[in-house]
Design an enzyme around this catalytic site. Structure first.
Site, PDB file in Angstrom:
ATOM      1  N   HIS A   1       0.832  -1.206   0.000  1.00 24.28           N
ATOM      2  CA  HIS A   1       0.000   0.000   0.000  1.00 24.28           C
ATOM      3  C   HIS A   1       0.868   1.259   0.000  1.00 24.28           C
ATOM      4  CE1 HIS A   1      -3.652   2.340   1.182  1.00 24.28           C
ATOM      5  NE2 HIS A   1      -2.730   3.154   1.686  1.00 24.28           N
ATOM      6  N   GLU A   2       1.849   1.291   0.881  1.00 20.83           N
ATOM      7  CA  GLU A   2       2.707   2.482   0.984  1.00 20.83           C
ATOM      8  C   GLU A   2       3.611   2.621  -0.243  1.00 20.83           C
ATOM      9  OE1 GLU A   2       2.010   4.702   3.150  1.00 20.83           O
ATOM     10  OE2 GLU A   2       0.630   3.383   4.201  1.00 20.83           O
TER      11      GLU A   2
ATOM     12  N   HIS B   1       1.780   4.511  -2.911  1.00 22.37           N
ATOM     13  CA  HIS B   1       1.923   5.961  -2.713  1.00 22.37           C
ATOM     14  C   HIS B   1       3.288   6.427  -3.225  1.00 22.37           C
ATOM     15  CE1 HIS B   1      -1.666   6.693  -0.320  1.00 22.37           C
ATOM     16  NE2 HIS B   1      -1.332   5.763   0.557  1.00 22.37           N
TER      17      HIS B   1
END
Length: 155
Positions: free
Chosen positions: A67-68, A71
């Site tokens: 998820h990170e 980003h």
């Protein structure tokens, strides 16, 4: 797991899922409470919540890393890296990253206290989580004086 082991894991996942290297730092931040991880826009580093790893294991940590990294890679490319952006949601689906992480139980408030105040003139009631100085504040409806009538404990 140490910060060095986390760094190696993040670099491996970045190469395997995104075919691009992770060139910044990944580390545990023990002050994180409500989130599994955080991508820092200015430094491009990624912080992770150690409690998420300890409570839910390596698979949960892998999901947070993915998820990170979504980003991270989108921001580096100048694309939409925010949760509401179509680029971000599309990349999440492509790599199989979760949109949210599991909730850490000990961070949930178990017992919340509410303070209930009442206007002396019009009897308007106000419920607040924080105690307030009745000498300093007035009723928003009629500007009358307030008095504390009770505290309620909600579980």
């Amino acid at each position: 797991m140490t910060d060095n082991e986390l760094q190696i894991l993040v670099e491996e996942i970045s190469l395997n899922y995104f075919n691009e290297p992770f060139l910044h730092k990944a580390y545990f931040n023990n002050r994180l409470r409500t989130t599994g991880g955080r991508y820092l826009l200015h430094s491009h580093n990624i912080e992770f919540n150690r409690k998420s790893y300890e409570q839910f294991g390596i698979e949960e940590l892998r999901g947070i890393i993915l998820h990170e990294l979504c980003h991270y890679h989108l921001h580096i490319r100048g694309m939409g890296y925010k949760h509401r952006d179509a680029d971000f949601r599309e990349l999440l689906k492509k790599v199989g990253a979760p949109r949210f992480c599991s909730t850490i139980e000990e961070n949930k408030r178990k017992n919340t206290k509410f303070h209930i105040y009442e206007c002396v003139q019009c009897h308007q009631q106000y419920t607040r989580k924080r105690s307030m100085n009745v000498e300093k504040y007035r009723c928003g409806k009629c500007l009358g004086s307030l008095k504390k009538i009770k505290e309620v404990h909600k579980i």
